[in-house]
Scaffold this active site. Structure first.
Site, PDB file in Angstrom:
ATOM      1  N   GLU A  35      62.842  44.277  37.298  1.00 23.50           N
ATOM      2  CA  GLU A  35      61.727  44.011  38.223  1.00 23.50           C
ATOM      3  C   GLU A  35      62.175  44.467  39.607  1.00 23.50           C
ATOM      4  OE1 GLU A  35      58.451  42.974  38.436  1.00 23.50           O
ATOM      5  OE2 GLU A  35      58.840  43.325  40.567  1.00 23.50           O
ATOM      6  N   LYS A  51      45.964  33.022  45.096  1.00 24.14           N
ATOM      7  CA  LYS A  51      44.505  33.079  45.321  1.00 24.14           C
ATOM      8  C   LYS A  51      43.854  31.724  45.043  1.00 24.14           C
ATOM      9  CE  LYS A  51      41.876  33.904  42.081  1.00 24.14           C
ATOM     10  NZ  LYS A  51      41.372  35.033  41.391  1.00 24.14           N
ATOM     11  N   TYR A  99      59.966  32.033  35.782  1.00 27.03           N
ATOM     12  CA  TYR A  99      59.725  33.260  34.998  1.00 27.03           C
ATOM     13  C   TYR A  99      61.048  33.932  34.635  1.00 27.03           C
ATOM     14  CZ  TYR A  99      54.669  33.678  34.879  1.00 27.03           C
ATOM     15  OH  TYR A  99      53.347  33.500  34.569  1.00 27.03           O
ATOM     16  N   GLY A 178      33.045  45.140  46.328  1.00 20.63           N
ATOM     17  CA  GLY A 178      32.027  44.279  45.711  1.00 20.63           C
ATOM     18  C   GLY A 178      32.513  43.665  44.413  1.00 20.63           C
ATOM     19  N   GLU A 184      35.975  36.847  46.129  1.00 21.52           N
ATOM     20  CA  GLU A 184      36.785  35.623  46.238  1.00 21.52           C
ATOM     21  C   GLU A 184      37.391  35.488  47.632  1.00 21.52           C
ATOM     22  OE1 GLU A 184      38.168  35.082  41.587  1.00 21.52           O
ATOM     23  OE2 GLU A 184      39.481  36.179  42.924  1.00 21.52           O
ATOM     24  N   HIS A 439      27.185  12.902  28.488  1.00 22.90           N
ATOM     25  CA  HIS A 439      26.327  12.488  29.593  1.00 22.90           C
ATOM     26  C   HIS A 439      27.039  11.487  30.495  1.00 22.90           C
ATOM     27  CE1 HIS A 439      22.536  11.779  31.582  1.00 22.90           C
ATOM     28  NE2 HIS A 439      22.771  10.481  31.491  1.00 22.90           N
TER      29      HIS A 439
HETATM   30  C1  FAD Z   1      44.216  39.223  44.315  1.00 24.22           C
HETATM   31  C2  FAD Z   1      44.257  39.204  42.806  1.00 24.22           C
HETATM   32  C3  FAD Z   1      43.721  38.131  42.129  1.00 24.22           C
HETATM   33  C4  FAD Z   1      43.759  38.078  40.748  1.00 24.22           C
HETATM   34  N1  FAD Z   1      43.196  37.007  40.111  1.00 24.22           N
HETATM   35  C5  FAD Z   1      43.224  36.935  38.767  1.00 24.22           C
HETATM   36  C6  FAD Z   1      42.685  35.802  38.097  1.00 24.22           C
HETATM   37  O1  FAD Z   1      42.170  34.871  38.722  1.00 24.22           O
HETATM   38  N2  FAD Z   1      42.755  35.762  36.740  1.00 24.22           N
HETATM   39  C7  FAD Z   1      43.328  36.782  36.024  1.00 24.22           C
HETATM   40  O2  FAD Z   1      43.386  36.688  34.786  1.00 24.22           O
HETATM   41  N3  FAD Z   1      43.833  37.883  36.637  1.00 24.22           N
HETATM   42  C8  FAD Z   1      43.792  37.973  37.982  1.00 24.22           C
HETATM   43  N4  FAD Z   1      44.335  39.069  38.617  1.00 24.22           N
HETATM   44  C9  FAD Z   1      44.868  40.184  37.791  1.00 24.22           C
HETATM   45  C10 FAD Z   1      46.266  39.869  37.277  1.00 24.22           C
HETATM   46  O3  FAD Z   1      47.099  39.538  38.363  1.00 24.22           O
HETATM   47  C11 FAD Z   1      46.819  41.079  36.525  1.00 24.22           C
HETATM   48  O4  FAD Z   1      45.894  41.453  35.531  1.00 24.22           O
HETATM   49  C12 FAD Z   1      48.154  40.792  35.872  1.00 24.22           C
HETATM   50  O5  FAD Z   1      49.103  40.389  36.830  1.00 24.22           O
HETATM   51  C13 FAD Z   1      48.661  42.037  35.117  1.00 24.22           C
HETATM   52  O6  FAD Z   1      49.941  41.794  34.601  1.00 24.22           O
HETATM   53  P1  FAD Z   1      50.925  43.026  34.313  1.00 24.22           P
HETATM   54  O7  FAD Z   1      52.086  42.438  33.586  1.00 24.22           O
HETATM   55  O8  FAD Z   1      50.191  44.127  33.665  1.00 24.22           O
HETATM   56  O9  FAD Z   1      51.364  43.568  35.732  1.00 24.22           O
HETATM   57  P2  FAD Z   1      51.920  42.855  37.033  1.00 24.22           P
HETATM   58  O10 FAD Z   1      51.734  41.391  36.983  1.00 24.22           O
HETATM   59  O11 FAD Z   1      51.312  43.590  38.169  1.00 24.22           O
HETATM   60  O12 FAD Z   1      53.468  43.118  36.975  1.00 24.22           O
HETATM   61  C14 FAD Z   1      54.016  44.393  37.106  1.00 24.22           C
HETATM   62  C15 FAD Z   1      55.370  44.274  37.760  1.00 24.22           C
HETATM   63  O13 FAD Z   1      56.062  45.507  37.613  1.00 24.22           O
HETATM   64  C16 FAD Z   1      56.853  45.723  38.772  1.00 24.22           C
HETATM   65  N5  FAD Z   1      57.167  47.149  38.824  1.00 24.22           N
HETATM   66  C17 FAD Z   1      56.322  48.187  39.034  1.00 24.22           C
HETATM   67  N6  FAD Z   1      56.971  49.356  38.904  1.00 24.22           N
HETATM   68  C18 FAD Z   1      58.254  49.054  38.597  1.00 24.22           C
HETATM   69  C19 FAD Z   1      59.421  49.848  38.313  1.00 24.22           C
HETATM   70  N7  FAD Z   1      59.358  51.183  38.284  1.00 24.22           N
HETATM   71  N8  FAD Z   1      60.584  49.213  38.072  1.00 24.22           N
HETATM   72  C20 FAD Z   1      60.658  47.845  38.068  1.00 24.22           C
HETATM   73  N9  FAD Z   1      59.581  47.061  38.321  1.00 24.22           N
HETATM   74  C21 FAD Z   1      58.397  47.666  38.558  1.00 24.22           C
HETATM   75  C22 FAD Z   1      55.970  45.214  39.899  1.00 24.22           C
HETATM   76  O14 FAD Z   1      56.741  44.881  41.041  1.00 24.22           O
HETATM   77  C23 FAD Z   1      55.305  43.997  39.258  1.00 24.22           C
HETATM   78  O15 FAD Z   1      56.025  42.809  39.548  1.00 24.22           O
HETATM   79  C24 FAD Z   1      44.338  39.147  40.012  1.00 24.22           C
HETATM   80  C25 FAD Z   1      44.885  40.242  40.687  1.00 24.22           C
HETATM   81  C26 FAD Z   1      44.841  40.266  42.069  1.00 24.22           C
HETATM   82  C27 FAD Z   1      45.425  41.439  42.783  1.00 24.22           C
END
Ligand code: FAD
Length: 462
Positions: A35, A51, A99, A178, A184, A439
C-alpha cells in the site's frame, strides 16, 4: 510455485485488496500486500467512513432545532471544525491499524510502498528498492477523483480528498457535480453552516436514481437553502483581491466562494505502474479489463474493485475479492454477482434504493405497477419540520415480482439493506402484502401499500 517469493502479491491495501490478502493468507498461502498511502484505502481514509462521520456532524443543527417541539430548550450551539477533523483522524487511524493488523494476523506480509509491475510474476517495491516475485498478482489499486485540467483556474479547486481536511471551514462553497459524492458533500457543508451551491451540467442531479427520489430530494435540498444550478458548468475560476474565488459559470452568472470542490467522476489508478510493459489490457477510461472471474488478459494477473470500473462501491470490491479467492485458491470458479445491489446516498434526507427505477422497469417490462406514498414521518410531527418521506415499489405487473424499492427519508439506507434481501430473493408483491407491519414505524408503509398508485402498460401510464 515454490520458485516464487509469494503465492499471491496484492497491489493496493483498500477494501478489495486487504480482504483478498487476508483470506488468501488465512488459507495458508504465502501472501504479501503493498500500500503506497494508508491501509484501508479510499473507503476508510477518504471515502465512506469519514464521509458518514461528517454526515452525522452536519445533522446536529436540525436535531437541535427539532428538539424544541419535544419540549427541550437547547442553548445556542457552536461548532468547531478542527475538533471534528481531529476526531475523524483518530477514528480512521484506529481503523487503518486494524486493516493492517488483520492481514498480518492472518499470516500475510505488509509493505508500505508503491508497487510497480516488472513482468507478469515480478513486482518492484519503490520504497524498498527491491523486486519480489509471486505466482499470482492481484491489482486492487482503486481510483481517484477525475481532474479537470481544461478548467481555467483548476489549480484553485479541491476534490473530495482535500475536503475532509480543510484547515478551516469555508463560509461559502461551490461544488460541481451531480453524482452521489457531490450531493452528499453539498448536504454536509450546508448542514455545517456553509453557504452551498451545487452546480451540475445535466438536467437533474443523481440522474441514475429513480425520478421520484431525485426530484423530491432536489426540492427538499432547495427548501433547506442549498442552491442547485443544473444545466451549468464552471468555465473559469479566478482568485479575487480578497483572496476569495470568483467562478464564472456557463450561464453567465458569477459565484464568489471560498472553496470550489470538483466531484465530476472518478478515474482508475492504472498509470505508471508497469501495466503497459506487461501488456495488461486497459479499457477506454483506463480501467483494467477483466473477464467474469476478475482475471485480466494475463493468466496470473487479476484485478478487482474500482480499478476495474464495474460497480464502484466498497461491498462490491469486497465481494469481488471473495469470488477471486474462490476462483484462484479454492478451485471453485466464482464470478461476482453485480445484480440488484442495494445502495444509499447519505444526502439529507437520505436515499435508500435497490433494484430497478421506474424508468428502467418500463424499458424492460411490458406492464408494471407503481406503489407510491409520500407522508410526513412521525418524528417530524412534533418538531414541525416540513419534510416528507417517500416510498415507492416498482412491481412487474405480470409476475408480481418486486423489481425496485426506493426510499427517501430518515434511515432510508438502513431500510435499503433489509429490502435488498427480498428483492434479491425475487419475492413478489403478494409476499410483501402478507408480511405483518411493525407499528409505529415509517417502514410499515412498505407492506401496507395494497393498491397500485398507477400502472404503466407499454410505456403508457394507465
Ligand atoms: C468521498 C467518497 C465516498 C464514498 N462513499 C461510499 C459509500 O458510502 N459506500 C460505498 O460502498 N462506497 C463508497 N465510496 C466508494 C468506495 O470508497 C470504493 O468503492 C472502495 O474504496 C473501492 O475499494 P478498492 O479496494 O477497489 O480501492 P481503494 O479503496 O481505493 O484502495 C486502493 C488502494 O490502492 C493504493 N494504491 C494505488 N496504486 C498503488 C500502487 N501502485 N502501489 C501500492 N498501492 C497503491 C491506494 O493508495 C489505495 O489505498 C466512496 C468513495 C468516495 C471517494
Amino acid at each position: 510455485m515454490a520458485g516464487y517469493d509469494y503465492d499471491l502479491f496484492v497491489i493496493g491495501g483498500g477494501s478489495g485488496g486487504v480482504r483478498a490478502a487476508r483470506m488468501a493468507a488465512s488459507l495458508g498461502k504465502r501472501v504479501a500486500i503493498a500500500e503506497e498511502y494508508r491501509y484501508g484505502g479510499t473507503c476508510v481514509i477518504r471515502g465512506c467512513v469519514p464521509k458518514k462521520l461528517y454526515v452525522y456532524a452536519s445533522q446536529f443543527p436540525e436535531h437541535f432545532a427539532d428538539a424544541a417541539g419535544y419540549g427541550w430548550t437547547v442553548p445556542e450551539a457552536s461548532f468547531d471544525w478542527p475538533t471534528l477533523v481531529a476526531n475523524k483522524d483518530k477514528e480512521i487511524a484506529r481503523l487503518e491499524a486494524i486493516y493492517k493488523k488483520n492481514v498480518e494476523g492472518a499470516g500475510g506480509e505488509t509493505f508500505h510502498s508503491r508497487a510497480v509491475l516488472v513482468d507478469p510474476h515480478s513486482v518492484y517495491l519503490t520504497a524498498e528498492d527491491r523486486t519480489v516475485s509471486a505466482d499470482q498478482i492481484l491489482i486492487a489499486t482503486g481510483g481517484r477523483p477525475a481532474p479537470h485540467p481544461a478548467l481555467s483556474g483548476h489549480e484553485y479547486c479541491i476534490f473530495s480528498n482535500e475536503a475532509f481536511d480543510l484547515k478551516e471551514l469555508p463560509k461559502a462553497i461551490m461544488i460541481e457535480g451531480g453524482g452521489y459524492i457531490a450531493v452528499e458533500f453539498a448536504n454536509i457543508f450546508h448542514g455545517l453552516g456553509v453557504d452551498t451551491t451545487l452546480v451540475y451540467r445535466g438536467q437533474e442531479i443523481l440522474s441514475r436514481f429513480d425520478m421520484d427520489l431525485r426530484r423530491s430530494l432536489h426540492e427538499t435540498m432547495e427548501k433547506k437553502g442549498i442552491r442547485i444550478l443544473c444545466h451549468a458548468v464552471s468555465e473559469r475560476v479566478r482568485k479575487n483581491r480578497e483572496g476569495r474565488l470568483d467562478v464564472l459559470l456557463s450561464s453567465g452568472q458569477t459565484l464568489t466562494v471560498d472553496q470550489v470542490m470538483l466531484a465530476i467522476g472518478r478515474i482508475p489508478n492504472t498509470e505508471n505502474m508497469g501495466l503497459e510493459g506487461v501488456d495488461v489490457e486497459l479499457g477506454k477510461t483506463g480501467a483494467i479489463v477483466v473477464d467474469k472471474y476478475s482475471r485480466t488478459n494475463i493468466e496470473n494477473i487479476w484485478a478487482i474493485g474500482d480499478v476495474t470500473h464495474r460497480v464502484q462501491l466498497t461491498p462490491v470490491a469486497i465481494h469481488e475479492a471473495m469470488c477471486f479467492i474462490e476462483t484462484a485458491f479454492k478451485d471453485n470458479p466464482t464470478s461476482p454477482d453485480h445484480d440488484t445491489i442495494a445502495t444509499a446516498v447519505f444526502s439529507q434526507p437520505e436515499i435508500g434504493t435497490v433494484g430497478l427505477s421506474e424508468d428502467e422497469a418500463v424499458k424492460r417490462f411490458p406492464e408494471i405497477e407503481v406503489y407510491r406514498t409520500s407522508f410526513r414521518p412521525m418524528r417530524h410531527t412534533l418538531s414541525g419540520r416540513d419534510e416528507k418521506m417517500l416510498m415507492k415499489l416498482v412491481v412487474d405487473g405480470v409476475s408480481r415480482k418486486v423489481l425496485g424499492a426506493h426510499i427517501l427519508g430518515p434511515d432510508a439506507g438502513e431500510m435499503a439493506q433489509l429490502l435488498g434481501i427480498p428483492l434479491k430473493a425475487g419475492l413478489t408483491k403478494d409476499d410483501f402484502d402478507r408480511t405483518m407491519a411493525v407499528h409505529p414505524t415509517a417502514a410499515e408503509e412498505l407492506v401496507t401499500m395494497y393498491k397500485p398508485t398507477y400502472r404503466v402498460k407499454n410505456g403508457v401510464r394507465v
